[in-house]
Design a protein around this motif. Structure first.
Motif, PDB file in Angstrom:
ATOM      1  N   GLU A  55     -11.167  -2.907   1.820  1.00 22.94           N
ATOM      2  CA  GLU A  55     -11.457  -4.638   3.074  1.00 22.94           C
ATOM      3  C   GLU A  55     -11.084  -6.014   2.008  1.00 22.94           C
ATOM      4  O   GLU A  55     -10.972  -6.208   3.505  1.00 22.94           O
ATOM      5  N   TYR A  56     -10.875  -5.426   0.962  1.00 22.68           N
ATOM      6  CA  TYR A  56      -9.551  -7.428   1.077  1.00 22.68           C
ATOM      7  C   TYR A  56      -8.932  -6.553   1.453  1.00 22.68           C
ATOM      8  O   TYR A  56      -7.640  -7.515   2.161  1.00 22.68           O
ATOM      9  N   PHE A  57      -7.763  -5.657   1.466  1.00 24.50           N
ATOM     10  CA  PHE A  57      -6.350  -5.425   2.259  1.00 24.50           C
ATOM     11  C   PHE A  57      -6.179  -5.105   3.470  1.00 24.50           C
ATOM     12  O   PHE A  57      -5.655  -5.022   4.230  1.00 24.50           O
ATOM     13  N   LYS A  58      -7.484  -4.734   4.296  1.00 16.54           N
ATOM     14  CA  LYS A  58      -7.177  -4.255   5.783  1.00 16.54           C
ATOM     15  C   LYS A  58      -6.818  -5.186   6.801  1.00 16.54           C
ATOM     16  O   LYS A  58      -5.899  -4.044   7.697  1.00 16.54           O
ATOM     17  N   ASN A  59      -6.773  -6.362   6.395  1.00 21.31           N
ATOM     18  CA  ASN A  59      -5.821  -7.242   7.649  1.00 21.31           C
ATOM     19  C   ASN A  59      -4.861  -7.692   6.648  1.00 21.31           C
ATOM     20  O   ASN A  59      -4.380  -8.447   8.023  1.00 21.31           O
ATOM     21  N   TYR A  60      -4.649  -7.289   5.437  1.00 17.36           N
ATOM     22  CA  TYR A  60      -2.947  -7.922   5.153  1.00 17.36           C
ATOM     23  C   TYR A  60      -1.443  -7.359   5.398  1.00 17.36           C
ATOM     24  O   TYR A  60      -1.720  -6.347   5.694  1.00 17.36           O
ATOM     25  N   PRO A  61      -0.433  -8.229   5.634  1.00 17.04           N
ATOM     26  CA  PRO A  61       0.570  -7.188   5.910  1.00 17.04           C
ATOM     27  C   PRO A  61       1.195  -6.715   5.045  1.00 17.04           C
ATOM     28  O   PRO A  61       0.741  -6.814   3.324  1.00 17.04           O
ATOM     29  N   SER A  62       1.984  -5.702   4.951  1.00 15.26           N
ATOM     30  CA  SER A  62       2.363  -4.767   4.311  1.00 15.26           C
ATOM     31  C   SER A  62       3.001  -5.124   3.678  1.00 15.26           C
ATOM     32  O   SER A  62       4.234  -5.958   3.706  1.00 15.26           O
ATOM     33  N   TYR A  63       3.595  -4.299   2.380  1.00 14.93           N
ATOM     34  CA  TYR A  63       4.053  -4.364   1.400  1.00 14.93           C
ATOM     35  C   TYR A  63       5.588  -3.702   1.180  1.00 14.93           C
ATOM     36  O   TYR A  63       5.352  -3.050   2.095  1.00 14.93           O
ATOM     37  N   ASP A  64       6.413  -4.281   1.238  1.00 12.20           N
ATOM     38  CA  ASP A  64       7.533  -3.396   0.982  1.00 12.20           C
ATOM     39  C   ASP A  64       7.835  -2.184   0.061  1.00 12.20           C
ATOM     40  O   ASP A  64       7.637  -1.197   0.315  1.00 12.20           O
ATOM     41  N   HIS A  65       7.212  -2.583  -1.101  1.00 13.45           N
ATOM     42  CA  HIS A  65       6.928  -1.647  -2.370  1.00 13.45           C
ATOM     43  C   HIS A  65       5.952  -1.907  -3.421  1.00 13.45           C
ATOM     44  O   HIS A  65       5.354  -3.422  -2.851  1.00 13.45           O
ATOM     45  N   LYS A 108       8.079   0.694   2.349  1.00 10.81           N
ATOM     46  CA  LYS A 108       9.087   1.772   1.787  1.00 10.81           C
ATOM     47  C   LYS A 108       9.231   2.344   1.029  1.00 10.81           C
ATOM     48  O   LYS A 108       9.724   3.616   0.815  1.00 10.81           O
ATOM     49  N   SER A 109       8.548   2.215  -0.233  1.00 11.54           N
ATOM     50  CA  SER A 109       8.280   2.684  -1.463  1.00 11.54           C
ATOM     51  C   SER A 109       7.311   2.181  -2.691  1.00 11.54           C
ATOM     52  O   SER A 109       6.477   1.309  -2.516  1.00 11.54           O
ATOM     53  N   ILE A 110       6.387   3.383  -2.643  1.00 18.03           N
ATOM     54  CA  ILE A 110       5.721   3.789  -4.197  1.00 18.03           C
ATOM     55  C   ILE A 110       6.613   4.102  -4.918  1.00 18.03           C
ATOM     56  O   ILE A 110       6.554   4.864  -5.412  1.00 18.03           O
ATOM     57  N   ILE A 111       5.954   2.921  -6.690  1.00 23.64           N
ATOM     58  CA  ILE A 111       6.362   3.512  -7.869  1.00 23.64           C
ATOM     59  C   ILE A 111       4.835   3.707  -8.705  1.00 23.64           C
ATOM     60  O   ILE A 111       4.260   2.858  -8.539  1.00 23.64           O
ATOM     61  N   ALA A 147       6.368  10.755   4.254  1.00 27.44           N
ATOM     62  CA  ALA A 147       7.845  10.468   4.386  1.00 27.44           C
ATOM     63  C   ALA A 147       8.141   9.818   6.158  1.00 27.44           C
ATOM     64  O   ALA A 147       7.628  10.517   7.030  1.00 27.44           O
ATOM     65  N   PRO A 148       9.430   9.593   6.409  1.00 27.00           N
ATOM     66  CA  PRO A 148      10.620   8.745   5.025  1.00 27.00           C
ATOM     67  C   PRO A 148      10.487   7.341   4.376  1.00 27.00           C
ATOM     68  O   PRO A 148      11.275   7.271   3.435  1.00 27.00           O
ATOM     69  N   LYS A 149       8.736   7.414   4.587  1.00 24.21           N
ATOM     70  CA  LYS A 149       8.817   6.313   2.939  1.00 24.21           C
ATOM     71  C   LYS A 149       8.662   7.059   1.794  1.00 24.21           C
ATOM     72  O   LYS A 149       8.279   8.802   1.414  1.00 24.21           O
ATOM     73  N   ARG A 150       9.130   6.962   0.707  1.00 20.22           N
ATOM     74  CA  ARG A 150       9.399   6.964  -0.452  1.00 20.22           C
ATOM     75  C   ARG A 150       8.684   6.708  -1.515  1.00 20.22           C
ATOM     76  O   ARG A 150       7.631   6.070  -1.775  1.00 20.22           O
ATOM     77  N   ARG A 199      12.830  -0.504 -11.095  1.00 17.36           N
ATOM     78  CA  ARG A 199      13.873  -1.374  -9.858  1.00 17.36           C
ATOM     79  C   ARG A 199      14.933  -0.235  -9.726  1.00 17.36           C
ATOM     80  O   ARG A 199      15.227  -0.422  -8.678  1.00 17.36           O
ATOM     81  N   PHE A 200      15.355   0.704 -10.014  1.00 18.95           N
ATOM     82  CA  PHE A 200      16.324   2.033  -9.837  1.00 18.95           C
ATOM     83  C   PHE A 200      15.664   2.775  -9.096  1.00 18.95           C
ATOM     84  O   PHE A 200      16.423   2.313  -7.908  1.00 18.95           O
ATOM     85  N   ALA A 201      13.668   2.597  -9.052  1.00 14.60           N
ATOM     86  CA  ALA A 201      13.353   3.374  -7.899  1.00 14.60           C
ATOM     87  C   ALA A 201      13.158   3.034  -6.331  1.00 14.60           C
ATOM     88  O   ALA A 201      13.410   3.332  -5.852  1.00 14.60           O
ATOM     89  N   ILE A 202      12.952   1.899  -6.613  1.00 16.68           N
ATOM     90  CA  ILE A 202      12.814   0.947  -5.910  1.00 16.68           C
ATOM     91  C   ILE A 202      14.210   0.746  -5.298  1.00 16.68           C
ATOM     92  O   ILE A 202      14.390   0.522  -3.786  1.00 16.68           O
ATOM     93  N   GLU A 203      14.836   0.300  -5.827  1.00  9.21           N
ATOM     94  CA  GLU A 203      16.481  -0.119  -4.388  1.00  9.21           C
ATOM     95  C   GLU A 203      17.812   1.245  -4.566  1.00  9.21           C
ATOM     96  O   GLU A 203      18.147   0.882  -3.745  1.00  9.21           O
TER      97      GLU A 203
END
Length: 222
Positions: A55-65, A108-111, A147-150, A199-203
């Motif tokens: 509910e909190y994030f349903k209209n929230y803009p997407s994060y990159d990571h 883009k990615s989740i760690i 995929a292709p999200k990481r 940081r490496f896994a993100i980049e």
């Protein structure tokens, strides 16, 4: 500037990741506790409550990571841990990671964070071993499904911070000495070293579905 959400970003590995990443990214944090830092937007929310999270994030803009560092898993033998403690630990690490990956929008990615006990169990570590193995399996499944999200996982060895801060200093010192002796480099880790791996896994855009062990070779030590 890319946006990153660090879940559990107020202490230990999460805090180190937040401090490391904010140099190059727009970082926000999420945890159950309040946080006052004018440079960082904080969301005070229990991520184990999937309905509130969605509910909190349903209209929230997407994060990159997204980086998920939140965890609270007790140590104990198969017989010693109570059912409620087992369920709580699974909720606060494995299910929390599942809910975050599903219910918070990311592009883009989740760690995720597991732990080397998935690969090298020790006495009184059955619960941690199974949760960490589940996190690593979840990582691979997310990488395939999204995929292709990481999706990638960082698996730390013994880190001299976080939950260990609550342990009697003498007991802690003894545990850390034993942990050092089980690595190949006679060292335990610190939160910054795990933050560097995050940081490496993100980049690294050619990395997905992987578990990176940052454990000083503890899987292969004595």
């Amino acid at each position: 500037m890319e946006r990153i959400l660090v879940v559990g970003g107020l202490s230990g590995i999460g805090k180190a990741a937040t401090q490391n990443l904010k140099q190059s990214f727009l970082v926000e944090t999420l945890s159950r506790t309040e946080y006052a830092d004018p440079q960082i937007k904080h969301h005070s929310l229990d991520a184990t409550d999937s309905n509130k999270l969605k509910e909190y994030f349903k209209n929230y803009p997407s994060y990159d990571h997204i980086v998920v560092t939140a965890a609270e898993t007790p140590i104990g033998s198969l017989e010693s841990l109570k059912d409620e403690d087992i369920i709580k630990a699974i909720n606060q690490k494995l299910l929390l990671s599942y809910y975050v990956a599903r219910d918070i929008p990311w592009e883009k990615s989740i760690i995720l964070i597991s732990g080397f006990l998935s690969a090298r169990p020790e006495p009184a570590s059955a619960l941690q071993s199974v949760i960490n193995a589940g996190i690593e399996g979840l990582t691979r499944a997310i990488a395939v499904e999204k995929a292709p999200k990481r999706a990638n996982c960082i698996s730390p060895g013994t880190i001299d911070a976080g939950l260990w801060d609550k342990i009697n200093p003498n007991i802690r010192a003894t545990i850390m000495e034993k942990a050092k002796s089980r690595t190949l480099i006679n060292k335990v880790g610190n939160p910054l070293q795990i933050a560097q791996a995050i940081r490496f896994a993100i980049e690294c855009e050619f990395l997905t579905g992987e578990t990176i062990y940052v454990d000083g070779g503890a899987r292969f030590g004595c």
